[in-house]
Design an enzyme around this catalytic site. Sequence first.
Site, mmCIF file in Angstrom:
data_model
loop_
_atom_site.group_PDB
_atom_site.id
_atom_site.type_symbol
_atom_site.label_atom_id
_atom_site.label_comp_id
_atom_site.label_asym_id
_atom_site.label_seq_id
_atom_site.Cartn_x
_atom_site.Cartn_y
_atom_site.Cartn_z
ATOM 1 N N ASP A 17 -13.009 5.532 1.180
ATOM 2 C CA ASP A 17 -11.595 5.588 1.656
ATOM 3 C C ASP A 17 -11.103 7.177 1.508
ATOM 4 O O ASP A 17 -10.719 7.564 0.398
ATOM 5 C CB ASP A 17 -10.658 4.615 0.592
ATOM 6 C CG ASP A 17 -9.070 4.669 0.822
ATOM 7 O OD1 ASP A 17 -8.804 5.332 1.683
ATOM 8 O OD2 ASP A 17 -8.444 3.867 0.113
ATOM 9 N N LYS A 56 3.170 11.481 -3.660
ATOM 10 C CA LYS A 56 1.973 10.789 -4.554
ATOM 11 C C LYS A 56 1.156 11.877 -5.398
ATOM 12 O O LYS A 56 0.472 11.425 -6.116
ATOM 13 C CB LYS A 56 1.290 9.837 -3.549
ATOM 14 C CG LYS A 56 0.429 9.059 -4.369
ATOM 15 C CD LYS A 56 -0.212 7.957 -3.230
ATOM 16 C CE LYS A 56 -1.356 7.238 -3.853
ATOM 17 N NZ LYS A 56 -1.905 6.307 -2.671
ATOM 18 N N ASP A 115 0.734 -1.164 0.105
ATOM 19 C CA ASP A 115 0.001 -0.089 0.089
ATOM 20 C C ASP A 115 0.765 1.172 0.128
ATOM 21 O O ASP A 115 1.487 1.633 0.856
ATOM 22 C CB ASP A 115 -0.955 -0.034 1.256
ATOM 23 C CG ASP A 115 -1.714 1.407 1.436
ATOM 24 O OD1 ASP A 115 -1.686 2.238 0.572
ATOM 25 O OD2 ASP A 115 -2.182 1.302 2.542
ATOM 26 N N GLU A 139 -7.225 0.704 -4.448
ATOM 27 C CA GLU A 139 -6.911 0.531 -2.783
ATOM 28 C C GLU A 139 -8.442 0.072 -2.402
ATOM 29 O O GLU A 139 -8.419 -0.641 -1.235
ATOM 30 C CB GLU A 139 -6.674 1.989 -2.191
ATOM 31 C CG GLU A 139 -5.171 1.956 -2.308
ATOM 32 C CD GLU A 139 -4.911 3.379 -2.355
ATOM 33 O OE1 GLU A 139 -5.617 4.445 -1.957
ATOM 34 O OE2 GLU A 139 -3.655 3.954 -2.744
HETATM 35 P P1 ADP Z 1 -2.659 7.456 2.906
HETATM 36 O O1 ADP Z 1 -3.137 6.052 2.572
HETATM 37 O O2 ADP Z 1 -3.047 8.404 2.054
HETATM 38 O O3 ADP Z 1 -1.188 7.347 3.338
HETATM 39 P P2 ADP Z 1 -3.700 7.148 5.712
HETATM 40 O O4 ADP Z 1 -4.795 6.018 5.371
HETATM 41 O O5 ADP Z 1 -2.468 6.435 6.215
HETATM 42 O O6 ADP Z 1 -3.259 7.798 4.314
HETATM 43 O O7 ADP Z 1 -4.276 8.231 6.254
HETATM 44 C C1 ADP Z 1 -3.430 9.300 6.744
HETATM 45 C C2 ADP Z 1 -4.289 10.523 7.181
HETATM 46 O O8 ADP Z 1 -5.005 10.116 7.967
HETATM 47 C C3 ADP Z 1 -3.340 11.653 7.612
HETATM 48 O O9 ADP Z 1 -3.920 12.902 7.029
HETATM 49 C C4 ADP Z 1 -3.901 11.829 9.185
HETATM 50 O O10 ADP Z 1 -4.052 13.077 9.648
HETATM 51 C C5 ADP Z 1 -5.151 10.935 9.053
HETATM 52 N N1 ADP Z 1 -5.554 10.395 10.444
HETATM 53 C C6 ADP Z 1 -4.901 9.536 10.881
HETATM 54 N N2 ADP Z 1 -5.534 9.218 12.253
HETATM 55 C C7 ADP Z 1 -6.237 9.912 12.400
HETATM 56 C C8 ADP Z 1 -7.360 10.738 13.481
HETATM 57 N N3 ADP Z 1 -7.202 10.111 14.872
HETATM 58 N N4 ADP Z 1 -8.096 11.763 13.283
HETATM 59 C C9 ADP Z 1 -8.047 12.416 12.249
HETATM 60 N N5 ADP Z 1 -7.137 11.925 11.390
HETATM 61 C C10 ADP Z 1 -6.342 11.072 11.214
HETATM 62 MG MG MG Z 2 -4.305 4.652 1.615
#
Ligand code: ADP
Ligand code: MG
Length: 579
Positions: A169, A69, A7, A146
């Site tokens: 998502d 990305k 991922d 995804e």
């Molecule tokens: P990606 O797949 O794009 O890398 P993720 O699924 O890992 O992203 O999500 C990352 C995002 O989720 C970040 O912007 C982070 O701030 C947000 N995030 C993670 N946990 C929380 C939370 N508890 N509350 C609000 N936002 C969150």
């Molecule tokens: Mg993701």
Amino acid sequence: MTILGIDLGTTNSLCAIFEKERPVLIPSPHGRFLTPSVVARLDDGQILVGDAAKELRITKPECCVSRFKRWMGTQESVQLGKQSFTAPELSSFVLRSLKSDAEKYLGHPVSKAVITVPAYFNDLQRRATRFAGELAGLEVARVINEPTAAALTYGFYDRDLRKKLMVIDLGGGTFDVTIMEVFERMLEIISSSGESMLGGEDFTDRMAANVLMKYGLQSEVVEHKHPLQFARLKQKCESAKLQLLASETVSIGLPDENGNMDPTKPSVSVHREEFAKWMEPLLGRLMRPIERALRDANLEVSQLDEVLLVGGATRMDCLRHFLTDQLQRTPLCEYNPDEVVAMGAAIQAALIEENAAVEDMVMTDVCPHTLGIEISKYLGGQFLPGYFEPVIHRNTTIPVSKEKTFETVAANQTEVLVRVFQGEGRRSADNLLLGELKVDGIPLGPAGTSFDVRFSYDPSGILEVEVVIGKTGKSRRAVIAHPETKMDTAQIDLIVRKLQQIKFYPRDLVENQFLLSYSEQLLGDLPGGLREELNGLMDVFEDSMRRGDPDYFEQAKQQLLFWLSSRGFPFDGGPSAGT
Ligand code: ADP
Ligand code: MG
């Protein structure tokens, strides 16, 4: 032969493999499953990826890059020290790091992977992802969406599912909605929609802008004039945003222009409701793709059996309330929203390997965008160019191959230029040009000579175009290439050679660099006396890293770790440690 399931996220990346009949996540050198998609170039030119780089972003933003990305499929590049890097190059560093974690875990080399992309990624973005894999020494067995990967995880564990599901998502940088039907281990994706410029990071940015407004400052000005202040404030807003899950109110201080916090200065407080109010415009933007996915699937909200949440940003309280309201049900979040996508990628890898544990699973996906070519239309007695004629409509099940017949518009026209576009606009200029294909050898004759254009869309969502001239049977077949992004082998060689010369920070030592960057960013939070103490311990630790005396090193490290935990900043559970 293990195929990795990766991922590759905007914010965080993860790697999983299929082992002992189930998906297993691979730990990073820090024992975590999430590797921040952040790359840093140290002063000596070494490349650092992940947690240690993420910490450096606060004290040395000029050496670090994240969110790359978002420019996949574009020509953009970023300067880090003396070198500049494109999004596929930076992504390849993240992939390399995941690959080496997996090799460490497995004890043997791996060279194949399934990589996930947002469902709404276009053809150029998918190709760029595949290229990133190749640059990291990985043959990309499949690029999968995804939300589809997330659905595979649900389908794998919930064997009796028979439902219509909506997967929402919201990651760090992209938003995807997918509607699917699950029936006896058969997963059928019905429609997919999204926005590739909307994610959790936008919520953080918006929070930072509003907090600055409370201080009477303008976000753009601060970002431009005082990058250290801005980077630190964003870090504060990011952790405040996460804190809002547990507390009603958070307080945020204003860092000075060097990015240091002064605890004696007043801070502003933000209530959960105020945060929700600030986020309303962003929440509103979620509805358009949701409605479009429903329309394409020919479904009403009430016909959905379940709504599943994926991606870190779906943890936000205001988002859950908003969706509960709009979709008239409480969304489900049974599995860790950060991890389901990587696990699904590993399940897809098992499907490719024909692993017996998944032999009863079948999955079909759709293409998210309409694909077609540019044509001229005969209007008012003349041919007008620039119209878009679809060949494959969006949300057609893939793999798919479709053919359409076209005609030449001029007498004695001996060649045609087939320009391939992706998008929903009526005019080609409103859509994305994927590439072009020139075919000559059309026999002389009147206008109206027919030729066939065949589009084939492979399971990774990558297009191949074939043009066959009617009478002669002459055909041109090509994986089309965009005029600008088209690279010849010499150019690719050049990139490969550039990357070969890069030194990566040694994996065994990366934990120490992480500890150092963690302590470094903490300095800015501490008042004078404590700062001196920490500074002293860091100097000794840094010196011990250089010297190579194991006893001295261990002692210095333990002293630093002890100081951190006794002052309330334990290294492993630090405020900016993972999300
Ligand atoms: P990606 O797949 O794009 O890398 P993720 O699924 O890992 O992203 O999500 C990352 C995002 O989720 C970040 O912007 C982070 O701030 C947000 N995030 C993670 N946990 C929380 C939370 N508890 N509350 C609000 N936002 C969150
Ligand atoms: Mg993701």
